[in-house]
Structures are given as structure tokens and as C-alpha cells.
Design an enzyme around this catalytic site. Structure first.
Site, PDB file in Angstrom:
ATOM      1  N   SER A 238       0.856  -1.177   0.000  1.00  0.00           N
ATOM      2  CA  SER A 238       0.000   0.000   0.000  1.00  0.00           C
ATOM      3  C   SER A 238       0.894   1.230   0.000  1.00  0.00           C
ATOM      4  CB  SER A 238      -0.895   0.012   1.233  1.00  0.00           C
ATOM      5  OG  SER A 238      -0.126   0.200   2.398  1.00  0.00           O
ATOM      6  N   LYS A 239       0.273   2.358  -0.096  1.00  0.00           N
ATOM      7  CA  LYS A 239       0.984   3.635  -0.184  1.00  0.00           C
ATOM      8  C   LYS A 239       2.054   3.812   0.886  1.00  0.00           C
ATOM      9  CE  LYS A 239      -1.266   6.082  -3.421  1.00  0.00           C
ATOM     10  NZ  LYS A 239      -0.658   6.874  -4.472  1.00  0.00           N
ATOM     11  N   ARG A 240       1.717   3.427   2.084  1.00  0.00           N
ATOM     12  CA  ARG A 240       2.633   3.725   3.180  1.00  0.00           C
ATOM     13  C   ARG A 240       3.949   2.960   3.101  1.00  0.00           C
ATOM     14  NH1 ARG A 240       1.851  -0.426   7.012  1.00  0.00           N
ATOM     15  NH2 ARG A 240       0.153  -1.706   6.229  1.00  0.00           N
ATOM     16  N   HIS A 241       4.027   1.984   2.188  1.00  0.00           N
ATOM     17  CA  HIS A 241       5.280   1.268   2.035  1.00  0.00           C
ATOM     18  C   HIS A 241       6.214   1.961   1.053  1.00  0.00           C
ATOM     19  CE1 HIS A 241       2.484  -2.084   3.187  1.00  0.00           C
ATOM     20  NE2 HIS A 241       3.398  -2.108   4.127  1.00  0.00           N
ATOM     21  N   GLY A 242       5.751   3.063   0.532  1.00  0.00           N
ATOM     22  CA  GLY A 242       6.572   3.749  -0.447  1.00  0.00           C
ATOM     23  C   GLY A 242       6.461   3.063  -1.794  1.00  0.00           C
TER      24      GLY A 242
END
Length: 463
Positions: A238-242
Site C-alpha cells: 500500500s501507499k505507506r510502504h513507499g
RNA sequence: GUCCUCAUCGUCUAGCCUGGCCCAGGACAACGGCCUUUCACGCCGUCGACGGGGGUUCAAAUCCCCCUGAGGACGCCA
């Protein structure tokens, strides 16, 4: 042996993300390795969610990655007739049947099956009823009742599925549109795809699709189900993993070759080799050595690869690549030569084009556009520092030569004759010149700035 | 619930098919040092893994079984 053909088949419901990009790269590499063809098919049968802007974005990303196509993209939304012909054929041959069961009724069956600890499935109510066409009627495949579906997956190996696990899947919806599994099989068959490489979330669709191939009397392609890419915490990406869409990496100043290299190496290997040129990738990527375990995405390694490829890019080319990023920072109207001159000073200190542009900014703006220095505390120049700068300024002004070598000597001489340590006047000079704590050597910075601009910057902080 | 897949350093992986060359190799990251009148690059080094339990074997990361954990599928979505 027939000519190898692969395809990447995204649905235009979002930008091309990292997982899709890797699948596309694998497909492209496989086709190129065998001298075959690579196609793109836009799976836009879901009219609700498909958007033209995403199709455009996916196409642009594929192009940016350097994956060339051997024919124009195929749009499923334009091929309804082809699917209908196939469904009609199956109907005519008694391999499919009309079903009048309502979605609610089917859902009730599933629920009941679930209650009994069974796999939710359609019970075949209309299988032998000959209900015929009618409003709200869909078409189902008359799947075999016993036996098993067997295939050898390129990455998962020998697969066996009991057909009892499968039910009579819908192949044409009540609205006349084909379902995913039907369209995929008809298309892959029609496009003469020899290797279907896709995410392993499709693994359990495969036996269903094989049933359709068999009903249609078409030859089976080779299947390869590559595992998903996980986030750095091994959770779903997801987004938060970069982990972002390809277009975002492009906007962050990554080089396509770095992303291709990173993604190709994620889930595939060739011994201990880490760096691969496109030619090497094509040469070695034969569909083997694919890892069957999911891989976690690591932004740090991607960054390392990007730094590597940036350093391998000729400076004039790099200047063209960073220019848009410099413009994004408000540095407009720059001569390419201006960039080319200072890129070598900053190249090994950055790992992306946008970082590179940002770090070069202090040398590219005029003195009055540098932010003011704080009067005290961190980042300020002390009274002593100013005193030393004043003394140094005289030497600089008197310098007959203003190139890096001469300036290096000048700074050494200044340290020797003034009795000052470098750290007493170096950091203040650096702040005066660039406002930044680290960076290229002072002599190099002054040479790049020129005598007038260098003195001006010193004057600004002394006044 | 049912079916399927997967499991080596923090991460990507080599090795597994064809057991011994593996007290497990490489890379990224981290940490330490060298180089350097800053930062970075580069170089050198350190830390660090076969999920657990049973087998088979003279010998298992490698073969077999079980367990555990993670993921996926089960749509008139794709």
C-alpha cells in the site's frame, strides 16, 4: 515450435502500479528472450470502473519503462462480438446452458453451502432445464462433474485441481457482456498467446479457464503465476510502504532502467548478479529461476540502483533529464550548459533526479533568491566567523585565478598564514555560498559560481 | 468454512530438482574503520538466516510427514 507471444492485460481502473509493472516486465522479457511478441490488452469490460485516463496512464508508463509493443493495444470493450460468437458456439454444442436463477437465489445457495462447510458454489439448477434466453438470463459453462484439471505452471510447478471444486461458472452475463474468465480465454486464444504470465491471485482462476479452453477446443498456453509483491513489513502493498504507481516514481526522478532492473530482480534471479542492462535481462530471462515466494518491496535498494544508473548516464543526457525537475523548483530559463557544469559536483551526492535538482538549486539561483541566514543558533555565522570571512574575502578578491585548483591553494594558504583552522572559516564560507552544511568542495563551488557571484554571496552575509 | 500457494540474514536472493564442496555465499540496509580541510562517493570490515517438530540417511537448508505462520481464491469484479 510456435512463436512465443505474451501479453500484459491490465484493467484500466487505476494507474500502473509496481506489481503490474513487474508482471509486464516479465512478460516483455520473456517474449524478447525467445524472439517473440509482446502485446497489451486493456481489460475494460467493467464499464463502471474503467476510465480512459487510466488507459492513457498505463500506456504512458509501459512506454516509459521501455516495453515496446508488437501490435496496437487490444480493447476488450470492442470485442463483444468475438466473445458472443464463442458463447453461442458453446451453447450450440451443448457445452453451455442458459440459467434463469437470480443472483439472490444463487447467493442463498452459496450461503447454504458455506453453512455446511462446503465451498460456496452454484448447484446446477438450470443445467438440464433448457431454459433458453430471456430477460435476466445468463449463460453458464457446463463443466465436467468429475475428474481433475492438470497443468504445469512456470513458477508453481505441477498443479492439480479437482473439478468438484469448481462449479458451472457464468460465461455471459444477463446484460450480454462476457465475464472475465470467458473474455480472457477467447482473447488469449485469438491473440495466439503462448505464455500467460500473471499474478498468482489468478492461480485459482486457471482451472476454470482451462475448462473453457477445453470446451472451445483450443490449445492451452503455458501458465506462469508470479507471486505478489508485499510491503516492507510483508503486508499487502500500500501507499505507506513507499510502493507507488509507476508514474509517481517517474515524478520522483527515478530512471526507468533502475525501476526495470529492480523489479526484474524482485522474484527472479540470475546467480548473484544485481545489476543488469536491458540486453542482459533479455539474454538471461527465460522464464526459469522465478521465485515462488512473495517478495517484499524495498525502496532503499531501488534508490541504490537509481543512484547507480544516474552515475552511468552521460552528463549532457542527465542535464536534459533533470531540467524538468529544476523547472519544477522554479528554476526556469536555465541554459543546458549551466546544468552540465554543476551536475558532476552533485551527482554522487544524490540518488534521484528530484534530489539532484534540489541540491543544485543554491548554485543555480541568484544570490538574492537564497533564503536569509538565521542570526544566531544552528545555521548562523558567528561574529568570529564573519571576521574570518572578511579577511578571506580580501584574498578572494585579489585572486588572479578563480579555478578550483587555484582556490584550493588559496584556502590552504589562508589557513597557514592566518593561523586559523579550516573548520573556523570553511563552514561559514559554505553557508555564505550555499546556505547548506554539506556538499561539493568549496573551491569547486566558487569556481562554478565565479568570482563576482562568490564575493557577492560573502558580502550579503557580511552586511 | 472449503480449496490452493508460500516459508534461507531486517530486505532482495544463491544454494534445494541431482543430499556431503554450506558451522550457508552475494547484494541492499545498519554499524565500525580508511580515504577526505565539509557532505557524499569509493575501499575495508562487523552484525546477521535455513519457522517448529518428527522421520529417512554414515550425512539434510537440500528428500518425506505433521504443525505453525503468511498470502490468495471461492462474484452476473478483473
Amino acid at each position: 515450435m510456435t512463436k512465443v507471444a505474451t501479453r500484459f492485460a491490465p484493467s484500466p481502473t487505476g494507474h500502473l502500479h509496481i506489481g503490474g509493472a513487474r508482471t509486464a516486465i516479465f512478460c516483455w522479457l520473456l517474449s524478447r528472450h525467445f524472439g517473440g511478441s509482446f502485446y497489451l490488452r486493456i481489460e475494460d469490460t467493467d464499464r463502471e470502473r474503467s476510465r480512459q485516463e487510466y488507459t492513457d496512464s498505463i500506456l504512458a508508463s509501459i512506454k516509459w519503462l521501455g516495453l515496446d509493443l508488437d501490435r496496437e493495444p487490444v480493447y476488450q470493450s470492442e470485442r463483444t462480438e468475438l466473445y458472443n460468437a464463442a458463447v453461442d458456439q458453446l451453447l450450440a454444442e451443448g457445452k453451455a446452458y442458459w440459467c434463469s436463477c437470480s443472483p439472490e437465489k444463487v447467493e442463498a445457495m452459496r450461503e447454504a453451502a458455506r453453512q455446511n462447510g462446503q465451498k460456496p458454489r452454484y448447484d446446477g439448477t438450470c443445467r438440464e432445464k433448457n431454459v433458453g434466453p430471456g430477460p435476466g438470463h445468463c449463460v453458464r459453462l457446463k463443466a465436467p462433474l468429475s475428474g481433475s484439471v492438470v497443468f504445469d505452471d512456470l513458477v508453481k510447478g505441477h498443479m492439480v485441481f479437482d473439478v468438484a471444486e469448481l462449479d458451472d461458472m457464468i460465461i455471459r452475463r444477463a446484460d450480454g457482456m462476457p465475464t472475465y474468465n470467458m473474455a480472457v480465454v477467447v482473447d488469449d486464444s485469438d491473440m495466439e498467446i503462448t505464455h500467460v504470465v500473471r499474478g498468482d491471485d489468478h492461480l485459482s482462476n486457471t482451472p476454470r479457464q482451462i475448462l473453457i479452453y477445453q470446451a472451445l477446443g483450443k490449445p492451452l498456453p503455458v501458465f506462469g503465476h508470479v507471486p505478489m509483491i508485499l510491503g516492507s513489513d510483508r503486508q499487502k502493498l500500500s501507499k505507506r510502504h513507499g510502493a507507488k504507481a509507476v508514474i509517481e516514481y517517474q515524478n520522483d526522478g527515478l530512471l526507468p532502467q533502475a525501476l526495470v532492473n529492480y523489479l526484474a530482480r524482485l522474484g527472479w534471479s540470475h546467480g548473484d548478479q544485481e545489476i543488469f542492462s536491458l540486453e542482459e535481462l533479455v539474454k538471461h530471462f527465460d522464464g526459469k529461476n522465478l521465485n515462488s515466494a512473495a517478495a517484499a518491496f524495498d525502496p532503499a535498494k531501488l534508490s541504490w540502483l537509481n543512484a547507480h544508473y544516474m552515475r552511468g548516464t552521460p552528463v549532457p543526457e542527465l542535464a536534459g533529464l533533470v531540467a524538468p525537475f529544476a523547472e519544477g523548483l522554479g528554476l526556469t530559463g536555465l541554459a543546458p550548459q549551466a546544468l552540465e557544469k554543476i551536475i558532476p559536483l552533485y551527482l554522487e551526492r544524490n540518488s534521484s533526479l528530484d534530489e539532484l535538482a534540489a541540491s543544485m538549486r543554491p548554485l543555480l539561483v541568484s544570490a538574492d533568491r537564497l533564503e536569509a541566514l538565521p542570526s544566531e543558533g544552528k545555521g548562523s555565522i558567528s561574529a568570529d566567523g564573519k571576521k574570518h570571512l572578511t579577511a578571506l574575502r580580501e584574498r578572494l578578491e585579489a585572486a588572479p585565478m578563480f579555478d578550483a585548483a587555484a582556490l584550493g591553494t588559496l584556502l590552504h594558504d589562508f589557513a597557514d598564514t592566518s593561523g586559523l583552522k579550516f573548520k573556523e572559516f570553511g563552514p561559514p564560507l559554505r553557508l555564505a555560498l550555499t546556505r547548506v552544511g554539506g556538499g561539493p568542495g568549496l573551491p569547486e563551488i566558487m569556481e562554478a559560481l565565479g568570482k563576482d557571484e562568490s564575493l557577492k554571496r560573502v558580502d550579503v552575509v557580511l552586511s
